[in-house]
Design a protein around this motif. Sequence first.
Motif, PDB file in Angstrom:
ATOM      1  N   ARG A 143       6.533  38.867 -34.644  1.00  0.00           N
ATOM      2  CA  ARG A 143       5.387  37.993 -34.920  1.00  0.00           C
ATOM      3  C   ARG A 143       4.990  37.214 -33.666  1.00  0.00           C
ATOM      4  N   ASP A 144       5.973  36.708 -32.940  1.00  0.00           N
ATOM      5  CA  ASP A 144       5.664  35.961 -31.714  1.00  0.00           C
ATOM      6  C   ASP A 144       4.991  36.855 -30.668  1.00  0.00           C
ATOM      7  N   SER A 145       5.402  38.127 -30.591  1.00  0.00           N
ATOM      8  CA  SER A 145       4.773  39.042 -29.627  1.00  0.00           C
ATOM      9  C   SER A 145       3.312  39.282 -29.972  1.00  0.00           C
ATOM     10  N   ILE A 146       2.981  39.259 -31.244  1.00  0.00           N
ATOM     11  CA  ILE A 146       1.585  39.424 -31.668  1.00  0.00           C
ATOM     12  C   ILE A 146       0.796  38.149 -31.392  1.00  0.00           C
ATOM     13  N   ARG A 147       1.403  36.993 -31.686  1.00  0.00           N
ATOM     14  CA  ARG A 147       0.721  35.715 -31.423  1.00  0.00           C
ATOM     15  C   ARG A 147       0.420  35.545 -29.941  1.00  0.00           C
ATOM     16  N   GLU A 148       1.269  36.069 -29.116  1.00  0.00           N
ATOM     17  CA  GLU A 148       1.111  35.914 -27.665  1.00  0.00           C
ATOM     18  C   GLU A 148       0.136  36.921 -27.066  1.00  0.00           C
ATOM     19  N   THR A 149      -0.345  37.863 -27.869  1.00  0.00           N
ATOM     20  CA  THR A 149      -1.228  38.914 -27.336  1.00  0.00           C
ATOM     21  C   THR A 149      -2.558  38.968 -28.090  1.00  0.00           C
ATOM     22  N   TRP A 150      -2.646  39.750 -29.147  1.00  0.00           N
ATOM     23  CA  TRP A 150      -3.962  40.035 -29.734  1.00  0.00           C
ATOM     24  C   TRP A 150      -4.367  39.141 -30.898  1.00  0.00           C
ATOM     25  N   MET A 151      -3.478  38.313 -31.420  1.00  0.00           N
ATOM     26  CA  MET A 151      -3.813  37.448 -32.554  1.00  0.00           C
ATOM     27  C   MET A 151      -4.052  36.018 -32.086  1.00  0.00           C
ATOM     28  N   PRO A 152      -5.244  35.441 -32.354  1.00  0.00           N
ATOM     29  CA  PRO A 152      -5.498  34.045 -31.958  1.00  0.00           C
ATOM     30  C   PRO A 152      -4.565  33.090 -32.696  1.00  0.00           C
ATOM     31  N   GLU A 153      -4.384  31.912 -32.116  1.00  0.00           N
ATOM     32  CA  GLU A 153      -3.520  30.905 -32.730  1.00  0.00           C
ATOM     33  C   GLU A 153      -4.278  29.593 -32.924  1.00  0.00           C
ATOM     34  N   VAL A 229      -7.665  44.718 -44.919  1.00  0.00           N
ATOM     35  CA  VAL A 229      -6.939  45.574 -43.982  1.00  0.00           C
ATOM     36  C   VAL A 229      -5.448  45.309 -44.118  1.00  0.00           C
ATOM     37  N   LYS A 230      -4.653  46.371 -44.049  1.00  0.00           N
ATOM     38  CA  LYS A 230      -3.200  46.266 -44.003  1.00  0.00           C
ATOM     39  C   LYS A 230      -2.732  46.846 -42.679  1.00  0.00           C
ATOM     40  N   VAL A 231      -1.843  46.118 -41.968  1.00  0.00           N
ATOM     41  CA  VAL A 231      -1.326  46.596 -40.693  1.00  0.00           C
ATOM     42  C   VAL A 231       0.137  46.196 -40.576  1.00  0.00           C
ATOM     43  N   ASP A 232       0.919  46.997 -39.879  1.00  0.00           N
ATOM     44  CA  ASP A 232       2.330  46.689 -39.646  1.00  0.00           C
ATOM     45  C   ASP A 232       2.469  45.761 -38.443  1.00  0.00           C
ATOM     46  N   ASP A 233       3.620  45.042 -38.370  1.00  0.00           N
ATOM     47  CA  ASP A 233       3.802  44.050 -37.311  1.00  0.00           C
ATOM     48  C   ASP A 233       4.315  44.631 -35.999  1.00  0.00           C
ATOM     49  N   ASP A 234       4.300  45.955 -35.873  1.00  0.00           N
ATOM     50  CA  ASP A 234       4.638  46.582 -34.585  1.00  0.00           C
ATOM     51  C   ASP A 234       3.492  47.465 -34.102  1.00  0.00           C
ATOM     52  N   VAL A 235       2.263  47.072 -34.448  1.00  0.00           N
ATOM     53  CA  VAL A 235       1.050  47.798 -34.063  1.00  0.00           C
ATOM     54  C   VAL A 235       0.155  46.866 -33.244  1.00  0.00           C
ATOM     55  N   HIS A 236      -0.459  47.396 -32.201  1.00  0.00           N
ATOM     56  CA  HIS A 236      -1.423  46.611 -31.419  1.00  0.00           C
ATOM     57  C   HIS A 236      -2.817  46.825 -31.980  1.00  0.00           C
ATOM     58  N   VAL A 374       8.585  44.504 -29.383  1.00  0.00           N
ATOM     59  CA  VAL A 374       8.772  43.149 -28.852  1.00  0.00           C
ATOM     60  C   VAL A 374       8.678  43.154 -27.333  1.00  0.00           C
ATOM     61  N   GLU A 375       9.306  44.137 -26.714  1.00  0.00           N
ATOM     62  CA  GLU A 375       9.300  44.222 -25.250  1.00  0.00           C
ATOM     63  C   GLU A 375       7.996  44.793 -24.702  1.00  0.00           C
ATOM     64  N   ARG A 376       7.330  45.647 -25.448  1.00  0.00           N
ATOM     65  CA  ARG A 376       6.195  46.387 -24.896  1.00  0.00           C
ATOM     66  C   ARG A 376       4.823  45.895 -25.364  1.00  0.00           C
ATOM     67  N   MET A 377       4.764  44.972 -26.317  1.00  0.00           N
ATOM     68  CA  MET A 377       3.468  44.539 -26.847  1.00  0.00           C
ATOM     69  C   MET A 377       2.581  43.946 -25.756  1.00  0.00           C
ATOM     70  N   GLU A 378       3.149  43.156 -24.876  1.00  0.00           N
ATOM     71  CA  GLU A 378       2.375  42.550 -23.790  1.00  0.00           C
ATOM     72  C   GLU A 378       1.809  43.619 -22.867  1.00  0.00           C
ATOM     73  N   GLU A 379       2.605  44.624 -22.539  1.00  0.00           N
ATOM     74  CA  GLU A 379       2.143  45.717 -21.675  1.00  0.00           C
ATOM     75  C   GLU A 379       0.990  46.478 -22.327  1.00  0.00           C
ATOM     76  N   VAL A 380       1.165  46.809 -23.588  1.00  0.00           N
ATOM     77  CA  VAL A 380       0.108  47.536 -24.299  1.00  0.00           C
ATOM     78  C   VAL A 380      -1.163  46.690 -24.350  1.00  0.00           C
ATOM     79  N   HIS A 381      -1.014  45.403 -24.573  1.00  0.00           N
ATOM     80  CA  HIS A 381      -2.182  44.525 -24.654  1.00  0.00           C
ATOM     81  C   HIS A 381      -2.917  44.452 -23.316  1.00  0.00           C
ATOM     82  N   GLN A 382      -2.172  44.356 -22.238  1.00  0.00           N
ATOM     83  CA  GLN A 382      -2.792  44.269 -20.913  1.00  0.00           C
ATOM     84  C   GLN A 382      -3.532  45.548 -20.555  1.00  0.00           C
TER      85      GLN A 382
END
Length: 396
Positions: A143-153, A229-236, A374-382
Amino acid sequence: MGLKIGSKHSKGGGLSVRWVCLFCISSFCLGVLVVNRLWNIADPVQLDNEAPSIEKRQRRELEASIQAGDILNQVSQTHDVIMMLDKTISSLEMRLSMARSAKGGYQEGSPMDIKPVSKHMLERQKVFYVMGIMTAFSSRKRRDSIRETWMPEGEELTKLEKERGIVIRFVIGHSATTGGVLDRAIDAEEKQHRDFLRLNHVEGYHELSSKTQIYFSTAVAMWDADFYVKVDDDVHVNPGMLGSTLARHRSKPRIYIGCMKSGPVLADKSVKYHEPEYWKFGEEGNKYFRHATGQLYAVSKDLATYISVNRHILHRFANEDVSLGSWFIGLDVEHIDDRTLCCGTPLDCEWKSQAGNPCGASFDWSCSGICKSVERMEEVHQRCGEGDGAVWLANF
């Protein structure tokens, strides 16, 4: 002395009978010709009488044309009324379902806080789409990896709802021991981020079909959205691109959109996605019916309402994506296979993003999500993200 016609020896030179006959015949023909010419000349009085008749005919044609236009306009208005009635019926069915749930009491599968639901139904916020990110108690880092990338807070998340009509929530139920340490951890996280949708559901890996069903029912009760929409927490996800994709189908009823597949029905108990009810799908080795892969899919309001109204009698298979697909079998549903919702991680999504066609969602098929998300979400987002401002500029 009288004239003698026909006498050869007449002194006065009389006409012969032959010439007299010829003269008579010629006179007759000339008379007929003259009379016919006179008949062909239009009578001015008759023309004056026919003029009003022509005007009447033209007036009748004009009135008929106007009447046809009025009929088409009435047909268009009738169609609009029918569409409005369809939406009203769906809303009434949904309220009836909530009333039945309230009468039955606080049960597994009913939305949280049953008592105020009926009042809230009248005040539901109108939004474009609701995105539920399915998560678990053990997935805090995801969840934190998503908050830090594609989901606004924080305020940005609230602004996204108000200005763009996009609601994003992490979806989770409660533990078997309500109020235990797991639930308290989620309560604390919710207090910090305000981005959870809590369900009246006991969490468990083998309860994903039930969780999905309850998610749609709860979301429909809380928000009046065009899509859910339904999405899993390991998807960008690129929320702006996803919104543009959904907007293309906004005017259509009963939409089921995702990356459609038809995988094999697994009868072997030792495999991960074993189907205990494999025998219902025919002979061993058969494939499932067409359904969207579970990493991300969306349904229109009518279908989410259908799930909410009929949730107590909808059958749940072992795999939640199969369950959802089965609920629409036999219904007049349009299946939309959109491969921009299942791009691979770099380099696949990166190439598409550089070409100006960012994907709606990206993950690895081999991991049923982003491998080591968790490790790759930031890379995928960039490398594959649509950009921080894209969701505010997207056309929908």
